[in-house]
Motif scaffolding. Sequence first.
Motif, PDB file in Angstrom:
ATOM      1  N   LEU A 142     -21.984  66.473  38.783  1.00 51.64           N
ATOM      2  CA  LEU A 142     -22.123  67.882  39.128  1.00 51.64           C
ATOM      3  C   LEU A 142     -21.280  68.715  38.172  1.00 51.64           C
ATOM      4  O   LEU A 142     -21.683  69.792  37.727  1.00 51.64           O
ATOM      5  CB  LEU A 142     -21.684  68.111  40.576  1.00 51.64           C
ATOM      6  N   THR A 143     -20.091  68.191  37.835  1.00 48.68           N
ATOM      7  CA  THR A 143     -19.228  68.842  36.848  1.00 48.68           C
ATOM      8  C   THR A 143     -18.305  67.808  36.234  1.00 48.68           C
ATOM      9  O   THR A 143     -18.010  66.780  36.850  1.00 48.68           O
ATOM     10  CB  THR A 143     -18.374  69.958  37.486  1.00 48.68           C
ATOM     11  N   ASN A 144     -17.857  68.058  35.004  1.00 51.88           N
ATOM     12  CA  ASN A 144     -16.830  67.203  34.416  1.00 51.88           C
ATOM     13  C   ASN A 144     -15.481  67.917  34.350  1.00 51.88           C
ATOM     14  O   ASN A 144     -14.550  67.444  33.686  1.00 51.88           O
ATOM     15  CB  ASN A 144     -17.249  66.697  33.030  1.00 51.88           C
ATOM     16  N   PHE A 145     -15.357  69.050  35.020  1.00 45.02           N
ATOM     17  CA  PHE A 145     -14.040  69.628  35.264  1.00 45.02           C
ATOM     18  C   PHE A 145     -13.341  68.757  36.307  1.00 45.02           C
ATOM     19  O   PHE A 145     -13.981  68.271  37.252  1.00 45.02           O
ATOM     20  CB  PHE A 145     -14.151  71.057  35.811  1.00 45.02           C
ATOM     21  N   CYS A 146     -12.041  68.549  36.177  1.00 42.51           N
ATOM     22  CA  CYS A 146     -11.329  67.729  37.155  1.00 42.51           C
ATOM     23  C   CYS A 146      -9.871  68.144  37.243  1.00 42.51           C
ATOM     24  O   CYS A 146      -9.237  68.465  36.234  1.00 42.51           O
ATOM     25  CB  CYS A 146     -11.426  66.244  36.783  1.00 42.51           C
ATOM     26  N   ILE A 147      -9.348  68.132  38.459  1.00 40.65           N
ATOM     27  CA  ILE A 147      -7.952  68.506  38.681  1.00 40.65           C
ATOM     28  C   ILE A 147      -7.012  67.337  38.425  1.00 40.65           C
ATOM     29  O   ILE A 147      -5.797  67.512  38.350  1.00 40.65           O
ATOM     30  CB  ILE A 147      -7.731  69.032  40.119  1.00 40.65           C
ATOM     31  N   TYR A 148      -7.580  66.118  38.286  1.00 37.48           N
ATOM     32  CA  TYR A 148      -6.754  64.932  38.080  1.00 37.48           C
ATOM     33  C   TYR A 148      -6.651  64.583  36.602  1.00 37.48           C
ATOM     34  O   TYR A 148      -7.498  64.958  35.788  1.00 37.48           O
ATOM     35  CB  TYR A 148      -7.317  63.739  38.850  1.00 37.48           C
ATOM     36  N   ASP A 149      -5.610  63.810  36.274  1.00 38.45           N
ATOM     37  CA  ASP A 149      -5.371  63.427  34.883  1.00 38.45           C
ATOM     38  C   ASP A 149      -5.257  61.914  34.763  1.00 38.45           C
ATOM     39  O   ASP A 149      -4.282  61.388  34.226  1.00 38.45           O
ATOM     40  CB  ASP A 149      -4.098  64.102  34.365  1.00 38.45           C
ATOM     41  N   CYS A 150      -6.272  61.203  35.248  1.00 35.35           N
ATOM     42  CA  CYS A 150      -6.282  59.738  35.221  1.00 35.35           C
ATOM     43  C   CYS A 150      -6.430  59.266  33.776  1.00 35.35           C
ATOM     44  O   CYS A 150      -7.395  59.636  33.088  1.00 35.35           O
ATOM     45  CB  CYS A 150      -7.433  59.205  36.062  1.00 35.35           C
ATOM     46  N   ALA A 151      -5.508  58.439  33.323  1.00 35.73           N
ATOM     47  CA  ALA A 151      -5.458  58.059  31.909  1.00 35.73           C
ATOM     48  C   ALA A 151      -6.716  57.354  31.438  1.00 35.73           C
ATOM     49  O   ALA A 151      -7.092  57.452  30.270  1.00 35.73           O
ATOM     50  CB  ALA A 151      -4.236  57.162  31.670  1.00 35.73           C
ATOM     51  N   TYR A 152      -7.400  56.647  32.332  1.00 28.66           N
ATOM     52  CA  TYR A 152      -8.572  55.849  31.951  1.00 28.66           C
ATOM     53  C   TYR A 152      -9.871  56.643  31.977  1.00 28.66           C
ATOM     54  O   TYR A 152     -10.923  56.120  31.622  1.00 28.66           O
ATOM     55  CB  TYR A 152      -8.718  54.658  32.913  1.00 28.66           C
ATOM     56  N   LYS A 203      -8.196  65.954  33.069  1.00 27.97           N
ATOM     57  CA  LYS A 203      -7.984  67.375  32.744  1.00 27.97           C
ATOM     58  C   LYS A 203      -7.321  67.590  31.386  1.00 27.97           C
ATOM     59  O   LYS A 203      -7.505  68.641  30.752  1.00 27.97           O
ATOM     60  CB  LYS A 203      -7.180  68.054  33.844  1.00 27.97           C
ATOM     61  N   SER A 204      -6.550  66.611  30.910  1.00 30.20           N
ATOM     62  CA  SER A 204      -5.852  66.794  29.628  1.00 30.20           C
ATOM     63  C   SER A 204      -6.716  66.432  28.423  1.00 30.20           C
ATOM     64  O   SER A 204      -6.299  66.635  27.280  1.00 30.20           O
ATOM     65  CB  SER A 204      -4.579  65.935  29.598  1.00 30.20           C
ATOM     66  N   ASN A 205      -7.914  65.894  28.675  1.00 27.95           N
ATOM     67  CA  ASN A 205      -8.775  65.484  27.567  1.00 27.95           C
ATOM     68  C   ASN A 205      -9.503  66.695  26.985  1.00 27.95           C
ATOM     69  O   ASN A 205     -10.080  67.504  27.719  1.00 27.95           O
ATOM     70  CB  ASN A 205      -9.791  64.439  28.046  1.00 27.95           C
ATOM     71  N   ASP A 206      -9.497  66.799  25.682  1.00 25.13           N
ATOM     72  CA  ASP A 206     -10.124  67.939  25.016  1.00 25.13           C
ATOM     73  C   ASP A 206     -11.606  67.637  24.790  1.00 25.13           C
ATOM     74  O   ASP A 206     -12.013  67.132  23.742  1.00 25.13           O
ATOM     75  CB  ASP A 206      -9.420  68.207  23.683  1.00 25.13           C
ATOM     76  N   ILE A 207     -12.411  67.926  25.806  1.00 27.87           N
ATOM     77  CA  ILE A 207     -13.853  67.694  25.719  1.00 27.87           C
ATOM     78  C   ILE A 207     -14.587  68.957  26.138  1.00 27.87           C
ATOM     79  O   ILE A 207     -14.007  69.870  26.736  1.00 27.87           O
ATOM     80  CB  ILE A 207     -14.306  66.522  26.620  1.00 27.87           C
ATOM     81  N   GLN A 208     -15.857  68.997  25.829  1.00 27.10           N
ATOM     82  CA  GLN A 208     -16.683  70.123  26.234  1.00 27.10           C
ATOM     83  C   GLN A 208     -16.942  70.027  27.740  1.00 27.10           C
ATOM     84  O   GLN A 208     -17.361  68.985  28.245  1.00 27.10           O
ATOM     85  CB  GLN A 208     -18.006  70.114  25.474  1.00 27.10           C
TER      86      GLN A 208
END
Length: 426
Positions: free
Chosen positions: A63-73, A78-83
């Motif tokens: 539904l979306t690839n926005f996410c409030i979590y920062d799971c390393a895997y 959220k910290s990944n620089d993606i579209q």
Amino acid sequence: MNYERVKEKLEILADAAKYDVSCSSSGGNRKNTNKGLGDSSASGICHTYTEDGRCVSLLKILLTNFCIYDCAYCVTRKSNDIQRAAFTVDEVVDLTINFYRRNYIEGLFLSSGIFKNADYTMERLVLVAKKLRLEHNFNGYIHLKSIPDASDELMREAGLYADRLSMNLEIPTESGLKLLAPDKNHQQMIKPMGFVKNEILVYKEEKKKFKSTPKFAPAGQSTQLIIGATQETDFQIIKVADHFYNDFNLKRVYYSGYVPISNDNRLPPLGSQVPLIRENRLYQADWLMRFYGFKADEILEKNNPFLDLEVDPKLGWALRNIDKFPVNLQFGSLEMILRVPGIGVKSAYKIINARRFQSLTLEHIKKMGVASNRAKYFITVANVNKSLQFLDSINLKNIILNETKSKFENPFSNQLTLLNDDSFLR
């Protein structure tokens, strides 16, 4: 609707969904009895698999690839620089209906990154399924990915409109999850799974009393474990799967080898992808627990915590327990016949039925679908050469591997594939 923008979103969010392998459409039997659209019975769902076994029969999107979590895997952390992109509820509904009418898909697998909070996200996933069912009379297969920590009310509503629900445990152990996803814990995932399990049982009991009782997640629930992102052994992974099969009545546990996506000292280095053969061995071990009566502690143990990549787990068990063989197929128990390498579930029952009427030979069991080139070392039938039955396990393993290698090297060999029931664990 801006079709160009929707197409752009589809490219982004379909690509982001490819890491979730728990999208099998098996188990649904929702019938189309009201002149609606679609049917999730066997004739309505088209099972298409990629080369490595993943199901591609559904419209599989986030539904979306926005996410409030920062799971390393996770690629959508959220910290990944993606579209980034997000569908509206109506866009997902329209895509599903239009793709179905064009015969591109037979159902919907819908997951999502978590935006705002768990309930806000889960509410929108449920709304997609609800609109498809009630406004478009859609009877096709719907698989919703449950959101960790979602409320009981939303999980109940999800089960009334979806055929299958799944909650990914992600990392098999709590310590591994805490290392790579410090904002998450397994309890957030286990609580909704426990609720769904209980609701399935409640609705089944109600159905016995009242035929008008609606279906609740009729295809059950499943989960996925990421393999190789942390240092869990195969023994730990199998024990986790066994626990959820027994205590949560899961339909399936899926195993997904970690794909290195970032430089992070907590993760395996880039380029060190988990070999597909490890995934395959875990699925074979899973098959043993589900259909062959094996316990997790039998397949592996603490001092032998990894599956042998050279041989399947069933053969591995037989080689470690060679004192239990040969099995006399004329008089042996079903339990032991199922443990003979080369004999699948269907063949085992054929043997039990046939031996009542005749003395079994190697030719008989070949016709039943048994891989006799492997089974002959572990059985007694009327015309088997017994001299090989007393080889030690190391020599026997080498003989079987050499025979298997020669068959693969022969392009005219009628080698059976792993997808066949009786060959899956040879």
